[in-house]
Design a protein around this motif. Structure first.
Motif, PDB file in Angstrom:
ATOM      1  N   ALA A 287       0.865  -1.038   0.105  1.00  0.00           N
ATOM      2  CA  ALA A 287      -0.057  -0.196  -0.058  1.00  0.00           C
ATOM      3  C   ALA A 287       0.895   1.090   0.007  1.00  0.00           C
ATOM      4  O   ALA A 287       2.044   1.021   0.444  1.00  0.00           O
ATOM      5  N   ILE A 288       0.302   2.270  -0.383  1.00  0.00           N
ATOM      6  CA  ILE A 288       0.805   3.728  -0.288  1.00  0.00           C
ATOM      7  C   ILE A 288       0.076   4.735   0.056  1.00  0.00           C
ATOM      8  O   ILE A 288      -1.297   4.627   0.006  1.00  0.00           O
ATOM      9  N   VAL A 289       0.197   5.177   1.231  1.00  0.00           N
ATOM     10  CA  VAL A 289      -0.350   6.549   1.825  1.00  0.00           C
ATOM     11  C   VAL A 289       0.111   7.714   0.961  1.00  0.00           C
ATOM     12  O   VAL A 289       1.150   8.031   1.253  1.00  0.00           O
ATOM     13  N   MET A 290      -0.763   8.024   0.142  1.00  0.00           N
ATOM     14  CA  MET A 290      -0.307   9.221  -0.933  1.00  0.00           C
ATOM     15  C   MET A 290      -0.573  10.767   0.072  1.00  0.00           C
ATOM     16  O   MET A 290      -1.022  10.785   0.916  1.00  0.00           O
ATOM     17  N   HIS A 291       0.475  11.496  -0.590  1.00  0.00           N
ATOM     18  CA  HIS A 291       0.215  12.911   0.088  1.00  0.00           C
ATOM     19  C   HIS A 291      -1.283  13.558  -0.412  1.00  0.00           C
ATOM     20  O   HIS A 291      -1.881  14.115   0.421  1.00  0.00           O
ATOM     21  N   ALA A 292      -1.395  13.286  -1.701  1.00  0.00           N
ATOM     22  CA  ALA A 292      -2.914  13.751  -2.428  1.00  0.00           C
ATOM     23  C   ALA A 292      -3.560  14.852  -1.412  1.00  0.00           C
ATOM     24  O   ALA A 292      -4.612  14.406  -0.673  1.00  0.00           O
ATOM     25  N   PRO A 293      -3.289  16.157  -1.670  1.00  0.00           N
ATOM     26  CA  PRO A 293      -3.859  17.087  -0.831  1.00  0.00           C
ATOM     27  C   PRO A 293      -5.402  17.594  -1.427  1.00  0.00           C
ATOM     28  O   PRO A 293      -6.013  18.559  -0.883  1.00  0.00           O
ATOM     29  N   GLY A 294      -5.700  16.965  -2.581  1.00  0.00           N
ATOM     30  CA  GLY A 294      -7.142  17.237  -2.870  1.00  0.00           C
ATOM     31  C   GLY A 294      -6.953  18.187  -4.182  1.00  0.00           C
ATOM     32  O   GLY A 294      -8.144  18.663  -4.659  1.00  0.00           O
TER      33      GLY A 294
END
Length: 384
Positions: A287-294
């Motif tokens: 799994a990867i916990v992304m930065h993904a700020p929206g």
């Protein structure tokens, strides 16, 4: 990595709560913790810490006359640091380093003192010492009475993971055996929100999920601010009380194309992930916990970078910003916390509105990403 580094404790305060049980239960719920509050006459989306925890902050502030003038970033950091060293079995006065950073620092106090200056032409005696960047780590060191180095820094939204990079260097060099690392952020002020609005990246549309982090089909930016503090205790080698181990670290910076954005395929993330994974079979990353700020650019560029590194067989991908907002300098440590919880429970926490992914039977290795303005990326590989 010369040697694995154990994470022997982690403590946080965020919209998710403060206990691991409450935090995990909130992650299992498909409901966002984002709400609204009025700033300068306008309703804004934000994610706040629970009321009962804010009461604890005020109790801490009243517990010592020296704490009355401190910013919330410092008080939050003190509370989580006390909890972390207790859980790790460390004691006041032990030899350990401290590196707790912040993107904005004492923004609430700074704005308060600046407003007073504009109105009166004068400012408080404590303005400078309570708004300096080193304020967080130095006050945590004072509170814990540690006998090690204390360091503060600001590398925007990758601040907390940069603290891990620094601690790894100290630990592997032999200059320290234990390090307390993390980030603290209390950015919910009218001025900070106005800055995000000026960038045209803030969420505006009311819906079940105001922040559409990792919705690759969204057509508008949807970042939301949150407040949090989170720290971890790091120790060299294997330990019986280890929550997880750091197996790889990576870092890189993009060539600047624009002051606030990263490259279209997040070259910095490609480099940081490859560095963190250089001794790992890619198929082992579950799994990867992304930065993904929206944001449109932030989410899609990171996803493209992951595709470039992993090819067609991707790990399971997730982010927590749809639930807790973007907590700037603390966000990387909240990502680390989510990764550890998924490792402990052997359960993936998905984004409810994202496309379904191929599930993995076990979660044994998780990669964590964080990046800030200008493309200063960090990737950390965790294992059970």
């Amino acid at each position: 990595m010369k040697q694995k580094i154990a994470i022997t404790a982690l403590a946080s305060i965020s919209p998710l709560g403060k206990t691991s049980e409450a935090i995990w239960q909130n992650y299992l719920s498909n409901k966002t913790l984002i709400s609204t509050k009025e700033f300068n006459g306008q309703s804004q989306f934000i994610a706040t810490i629970p009321i009962e925890i804010r009461t604890e902050l005020e109790t801490l502030r009243a517990s010592d006359t020296k704490y009355k003038a401190l910013d919330e970033t410092v008080l939050l950091a003190i509370l989580v640091s006390r909890e972390a060293i207790k859980n790790a079995g460390w004691k006041e006065g032990d030899d350990f380093g401290i590196n707790i950073g912040s993107s904005r620092g004492a923004t609430q106090l700074f704005e308060k003192y600046h407003q007073e200056f504009l109105e009166t032409g004068r400012t408080s005696t404590l303005t400078s010492p309570t708004t300096t960047l080193g304020n967080i780590s130095s006050w945590v060191a004072h509170d814990l009475k540690n006998n090690g180095p204390e360091i503060s820094h600001s590398i925007t939204c990758s601040t907390a993971l940069h603290a891990i990079l620094n601690a790894v260097a100290w630990l592997q060099s032999g200059m320290a055996t234990k390090f307390l690392v993390g980030g603290s952020e209390a950015p919910l002020t009218a001025f900070t929100l106005a800055q995000m609005q000026a960038l045209k990246i803030y969420a505006k549309e009311a819906s079940e999920f105001p922040c559409r982090a990792f919705d690759l089909n969204k057509t508008k930016n949807s970042m939301v601010l949150g407040e949090a503090a989170a720290v971890a205790c790091l120790e060299l080698g294997e330990h019986e009380n280890a929550l997880a181990y750091i197996e790889g670290i990576g870092y890189a910076t993009d060539d600047i194309e624009h002051n606030i954005s990263i490259s279209d395929e997040a070259n910095c993330f490609q480099k940081s992930m490859k560095m963190a994974l250089q001794n790992t079979n890619l198929e082992e990353v579950d799994a990867i916990v992304m930065h993904a700020p929206g944001t449109l650019k932030g989410d899609t560029s990171e996803y493209k970078a992951i595709q470039k590194v992993f090819g067609k067989t991707l790990p399971m991908l997730t982010t927590n910003k749809w639930k807790v907002g973007h907590t700037f300098g603390a966000s990387g440590m909240l990502n680390l916390e989510l990764a550890i919880l998924m490792l402990q429970h052997n359960q993936f926490v998905e984004v409810p509105f994202a496309e379904k992914q191929t599930s993995r039977k076990n979660i044994c290795k998780v990669l964590i990403n964080a990046v800030g303005f200008g493309g200063n990326a960090v990737s950390i590989l965790l294992s059970k």
